[in-house]
Design a protein around this motif. Structure first.
Motif, PDB file in Angstrom:
ATOM      1  N   ASP A 191      33.506  32.422  35.066  1.00  0.00           N
ATOM      2  CA  ASP A 191      33.101  32.709  36.442  1.00  0.00           C
ATOM      3  C   ASP A 191      32.348  31.536  37.050  1.00  0.00           C
ATOM      4  OD1 ASP A 191      34.221  35.127  36.006  1.00  0.00           O
ATOM      5  OD2 ASP A 191      32.458  36.317  36.544  1.00  0.00           O
ATOM      6  N   LEU A 198      35.472  25.820  43.049  1.00  0.00           N
ATOM      7  CA  LEU A 198      35.649  26.157  44.462  1.00  0.00           C
ATOM      8  C   LEU A 198      34.662  25.394  45.343  1.00  0.00           C
ATOM      9  CD1 LEU A 198      36.208  29.967  43.998  1.00  0.00           C
ATOM     10  CD2 LEU A 198      37.890  28.335  44.840  1.00  0.00           C
TER      11      LEU A 198
ATOM     12  N   HIS B  82      42.264  34.468  32.487  1.00  0.00           N
ATOM     13  CA  HIS B  82      41.702  35.815  32.685  1.00  0.00           C
ATOM     14  C   HIS B  82      41.115  35.962  34.092  1.00  0.00           C
ATOM     15  CE1 HIS B  82      42.595  36.894  28.605  1.00  0.00           C
ATOM     16  NE2 HIS B  82      42.080  35.752  28.213  1.00  0.00           N
ATOM     17  N   ALA B  84      39.020  35.267  36.179  1.00  0.00           N
ATOM     18  CA  ALA B  84      37.659  34.851  36.558  1.00  0.00           C
ATOM     19  C   ALA B  84      37.335  35.223  38.000  1.00  0.00           C
ATOM     20  CB  ALA B  84      37.456  33.350  36.340  1.00  0.00           C
ATOM     21  N   LEU B  85      37.795  36.404  38.428  1.00  0.00           N
ATOM     22  CA  LEU B  85      37.393  36.873  39.758  1.00  0.00           C
ATOM     23  C   LEU B  85      35.939  37.308  39.692  1.00  0.00           C
ATOM     24  CD1 LEU B  85      40.486  39.008  40.837  1.00  0.00           C
ATOM     25  CD2 LEU B  85      39.899  36.675  41.497  1.00  0.00           C
ATOM     26  N   PHE B  86      35.231  37.163  40.831  1.00  0.00           N
ATOM     27  CA  PHE B  86      33.834  37.587  40.861  1.00  0.00           C
ATOM     28  C   PHE B  86      33.803  39.103  41.015  1.00  0.00           C
ATOM     29  CE2 PHE B  86      33.748  33.303  43.052  1.00  0.00           C
ATOM     30  CZ  PHE B  86      33.559  32.621  41.857  1.00  0.00           C
ATOM     31  N   LYS B  87      33.327  39.792  39.986  1.00  0.00           N
ATOM     32  CA  LYS B  87      33.456  41.250  39.901  1.00  0.00           C
ATOM     33  C   LYS B  87      32.700  41.988  40.999  1.00  0.00           C
ATOM     34  CE  LYS B  87      32.252  40.911  35.452  1.00  0.00           C
ATOM     35  NZ  LYS B  87      32.753  39.568  35.170  1.00  0.00           N
ATOM     36  N   HIS B  88      31.588  41.403  41.431  1.00  0.00           N
ATOM     37  CA  HIS B  88      30.738  42.108  42.395  1.00  0.00           C
ATOM     38  C   HIS B  88      31.159  41.833  43.835  1.00  0.00           C
ATOM     39  CE1 HIS B  88      29.232  38.091  41.836  1.00  0.00           C
ATOM     40  NE2 HIS B  88      28.665  38.171  43.012  1.00  0.00           N
ATOM     41  N   MET B  89      32.224  41.049  44.013  1.00  0.00           N
ATOM     42  CA  MET B  89      32.664  40.726  45.372  1.00  0.00           C
ATOM     43  C   MET B  89      34.006  41.389  45.645  1.00  0.00           C
ATOM     44  SD  MET B  89      31.956  36.691  45.835  1.00  0.00           S
ATOM     45  CE  MET B  89      30.555  35.900  45.067  1.00  0.00           C
ATOM     46  N   PHE B  97      34.941  32.734  49.154  1.00  0.00           N
ATOM     47  CA  PHE B  97      33.827  32.079  48.466  1.00  0.00           C
ATOM     48  C   PHE B  97      33.820  30.565  48.654  1.00  0.00           C
ATOM     49  CE2 PHE B  97      31.761  30.138  44.811  1.00  0.00           C
ATOM     50  CZ  PHE B  97      30.586  30.867  44.721  1.00  0.00           C
ATOM     51  N   GLY B  98      34.984  29.948  48.430  1.00  0.00           N
ATOM     52  CA  GLY B  98      35.066  28.488  48.494  1.00  0.00           C
ATOM     53  C   GLY B  98      34.710  27.934  49.860  1.00  0.00           C
ATOM     54  N   ARG B 100      32.627  29.627  52.043  1.00  0.00           N
ATOM     55  CA  ARG B 100      31.241  29.993  52.345  1.00  0.00           C
ATOM     56  C   ARG B 100      30.229  29.109  51.648  1.00  0.00           C
ATOM     57  NH1 ARG B 100      32.161  36.423  52.244  1.00  0.00           N
ATOM     58  NH2 ARG B 100      32.940  36.622  54.351  1.00  0.00           N
ATOM     59  N   ARG B 132      39.184  45.945  48.454  1.00  0.00           N
ATOM     60  CA  ARG B 132      39.153  46.383  47.062  1.00  0.00           C
ATOM     61  C   ARG B 132      38.276  45.451  46.228  1.00  0.00           C
ATOM     62  NH1 ARG B 132      44.769  48.470  44.633  1.00  0.00           N
ATOM     63  NH2 ARG B 132      45.385  49.844  46.331  1.00  0.00           N
ATOM     64  N   GLN B 136      39.728  47.322  40.723  1.00  0.00           N
ATOM     65  CA  GLN B 136      40.723  48.232  41.307  1.00  0.00           C
ATOM     66  C   GLN B 136      42.088  47.562  41.421  1.00  0.00           C
ATOM     67  OE1 GLN B 136      38.154  48.649  44.738  1.00  0.00           O
ATOM     68  NE2 GLN B 136      38.013  50.845  44.384  1.00  0.00           N
ATOM     69  N   LEU B 137      42.244  46.404  40.781  1.00  0.00           N
ATOM     70  CA  LEU B 137      43.511  45.667  40.882  1.00  0.00           C
ATOM     71  C   LEU B 137      44.196  45.612  39.528  1.00  0.00           C
ATOM     72  CD1 LEU B 137      42.282  42.578  42.949  1.00  0.00           C
ATOM     73  CD2 LEU B 137      43.442  44.595  43.834  1.00  0.00           C
ATOM     74  N   ARG B 149      42.391  32.553  46.219  1.00  0.00           N
ATOM     75  CA  ARG B 149      41.038  31.998  46.239  1.00  0.00           C
ATOM     76  C   ARG B 149      41.071  30.483  46.012  1.00  0.00           C
ATOM     77  NH1 ARG B 149      36.827  33.921  41.689  1.00  0.00           N
ATOM     78  NH2 ARG B 149      38.212  32.649  40.409  1.00  0.00           N
TER      79      ARG B 149
END
Lengths: 301, 376
Positions: A191, A198, B82, B84-89, B97-98, B100, B132, B136-137, B149
């Protein structure tokens, strides 16, 4: 003819919430065995944990609620409560910063002496609290290494608040780091690497990615750290000097009152500590129920 | 953006992960880094990204040497196995993200960021899922979000680390095809890592085959498959039979065959290995030369018939594959003695089989690493 399905667009399958193997005949026992074991465990808990806890409150309220209230209102008791809160308010935030830094260093970087650092973090758990207190007396006491220098500059550490804070910090250091290390190890560094790729800088990656990932574990660690910081007796006892109204924390105050046969007052202060423990426990259970998955598998406390 | 990799060396505590790697990646190209685990392919990808730094060597993005620049200054899109999506977003916040985290001076307005994120979500065909959360994916959807992303920062190069590795076979196949289409539409210079030769051959413009930290061969899919430069490449790109042979001039003497085979390129005289794919073996025409075998077992797996056989001359095991509808298929049964011909094969001098040589991306093979591919 319908177009072929693109499987990479499909939603995840819906699975039942209940584990499918909850009532697995292979790993379960006869009903009477289950009953026996459960009853034995509950009886043990009643006798050794619940009963003493209840007795603290009954003893405290033996003379009625008025006496209970009066004994908490004495200046010495109030000073002890204030000191305990002050010490926790200093020690817990500092340990929060050190704990996160240590866990971050251990889990996100490879360096020489890492294993040694992990062992060092565990040291306060394996050392008797009395020894933890003595270390500071040996260093900062009147006959200690820095004693003469401190005396010359009129700085008081031992038998004063700074010593109590130091001893408390030493004893409670592992709580937050130990809570975070397995969690962060499990999460890996993907992460953070994604955030960096990014275009985020290290600080942004930490705040926007790492902190949200560990926040529940962190809160959990802070709760445990706080409970211990307020309840610590051994190490604090060595460095405090037991000066009433000045260097007496709540646990020390309980002991003094008890030794003076002032049982109601002793149990009244003790009931506050016990109450704190209950609140911590409730919050901890709430956290586990809500965010169990995020708190990782390792709960050793 | 053209990417040129020059003399990259990288070792991890004495273990050489990359040894003098040279590679040119052309702008808009889709390149596969292919090799077994431990071959250095992921390390090479991470070195290009800036997630690892080479011990020495240059990485040129256009004319700019990036070898010492940290990852967040390289503007590369990196996609993890795997996700590496940010789970809380939410999905939208992940994609945004990139943009912001950019410094205020060149960060687009919030409305513009949202518009761009929604656009990208449409590009990856997940329009409507912006609220989502990653849990949920499905795996395929997650990897599409991860790609969106990475594309949000308009990367100079898109780097994918085993992007299909964690997915089901069907999802993998569909995602692969879609990625190829997306590449044709967007034209991003793309490098992906895989250990699946089928994936590399299906998806890539060019394939880089790696072994022990070295590039074994770089070429188009046809080149590496038709003209494998080393025994390693031949072996890695599919099933292999290795037969004892002896070189004399252009003649290859195979034990068990009456007549020598003839090759185009001259190898030093002496012992050699003949490599032939199981699918390149067919029944010899009556009366013509070939190798005689004794069939020991036949098994059908889906559309393919696989036969195991032993050379009559020396008992060497050999496997044969042919489509089950092929007219020869009926003659393969256990206990049959048949004469086979090789549709195509490669011969490598025995010494070359032992170790692979480090090579560069040079177009011409050197004599020492020569290989041979002949149609019989």
């Amino acid at each position: 003819m319908s177009p072929p399905i693109d499987h990479s667009l499909l939603d995840p399958p819906r699975l039942p919430f209940e584990p499918l193997l909850q009532r697995n005949a292979v790993i379960t026992e006869q009903p009477w065995v289950r009953w026996l074991l459960t009853t034995a465990a509950l009886a043990f808990l009643m006798v050794f944990l619940l009963l003493p806890l209840v007795s603290v409150f009954t003893e405290a309220l033996r003379g009625g609620f008025k006496l209970y209230w009066e004994s908490l209102k004495t200046p010495d008791a109030l000073a002890a409560i204030r000191l305990t809160l002050t010490v926790a308010a200093i020690a817990v935030p500092l340990n929060l910063v050190f704990g996160v830094a240590a866990a971050w260093a251990v889990t996100k970087f490879e360096f020489r002496g890492k294993l040694f650092l992990i062992t060092l973090i565990d040291l306060p758990f394996s050392v008797s609290p009395v020894v933890s207190g003595l270390i500071y007396v040996l260093m900062f006491g009147a006959q200690g290494w820095f004693g003469p220098w401190l005396a010359a500059h009129d700085i008081h550490i031992i038998f004063a608040v700074p010593g109590i804070v130091l001893a408390t910090m030493f004893v409670t250091f592992p709580f937050i780091a130990r809570e975070l290390i397995p969690l962060m190890q499990e999460q890996g560094t993907d992460d953070e690497q994604a955030a960096l790729s990014l275009g985020a800088n290290g600080w942004q990656a930490f705040w926007h990615v790492t902190v949200p990932n560990i926040k529940w574990g962190l809160l959990y660690g802070v709760l445990l750290c706080n409970a211990r910081a307020m309840g610590e007796f051994g190490a604090v006892s060595v460095v405090s000097g037991h000066i009433r109204g000045e260097t007496n924390t709540m646990p020390l105050h309980v002991e003094i009152l008890y030794n003076e046969y002032n049982f109601v007052a002793a149990f009244a202060v003790a009931s506050l500590l016990a109450g704190l423990a209950l609140i911590t426990l409730a919050l901890k259970s709430l956290l586990e129920a809500r965010h169990g998955a995020e708190l990782s598998a390792s709960h050793r406390h | 953006m053209d990417i040129r990799i020059r003399h990259i060396h990288k070792s991890f505590g004495g273990f050489p992960a990359l040894v003098d790697v040279n590679l040119d990646i052309r702008s808009g190209e889709l390149i596969a880094l292919l090799g077994p685990s431990g071959s250095g392919k992921t390390t090479l990808l991470r070195v290009i990204a800036g997630l690892e730094f080479p011990d020495y060597g240059e990485i040129l993005f256009g004319a700019e040497n990036m070898a010492r620049k940290p990852v967040h200054e390289r503007r590369v899109g990196f996609v993890f196995q795997h996700y590496a999506l940010f789970k809380h977003m939410s999905v939208l916040d992940n994609i945004a993200f990139g943009l912001r985290v950019r410094p205020r001076s060149w960060r687009p307005g919030e409305a513009q960021i949202r518009r761009k994120a929604v656009e990208l979500l449409d590009l990856v065909q997940l329009g409507g899922l912006e609220r989502r959360y990653p849990h949920q994916l499905s795996g395929g959807q997650k990897q599409r979000v991860a790609l969106a992303r990475a594309l949000a920062i308009e990367p100079r190069v898109l780097l994918l680390d085993e992007p299909f590795g964690a997915l089901d076979a069907k999802v993998r196949k569909d995602l692969r095809r879609w990625l190829r289409e997306l590449h044709e539409r967007t034209g991003y210079t793309t490098v992906f890592v895989t250990h699946d030769q089928e994936e590399a051959l299906e998806l890539a413009d060019r394939v880089v085959i790696m072994n022990r930290g070295c590039l074994e061969q770089v070429g188009t899919v046809d080149e590496v498959y038709e003209h494998p430069r080393t025994p390693f490449v031949f072996d890695f790109l599919g099933g292999t039979n290795v037969l004892d042979a002896e070189m004399h001039g252009r003649k290859v003497f195979l034990r068990g065959a009456e007549q020598p085979l003839v090759t185009d390129v001259i190898h030093p005289d002496g012992p050699a290995d003949l490599y032939v794919r199981p699918g390149d073996l067919r029944l010899a025409d009556p009366g013509s030369p070939g190798i005689d075998v004794h069939v020991t077992a036949v098994q059908r797996t889906g559309p393919i018939v696989r036969a195991s056989a032993k050379l009559l001359a020396n008992g060497t095991g050999i496997s044969i594959e042919l489509p089950h509808l092929h007219h020869d298929a009926a003659r393969f049964h256990a206990g049959a003695t048949l004469r086979l011909k090789m549709m195509q094969f490669c011969v490598y001098p025995r010494a070359a089989s032992v170790h692979a040589h480090p090579i560069t991306d040079a177009p011409e093979p050197t004599a020492a690493q020569s290989q041979e591919r002949t149609r019989a």
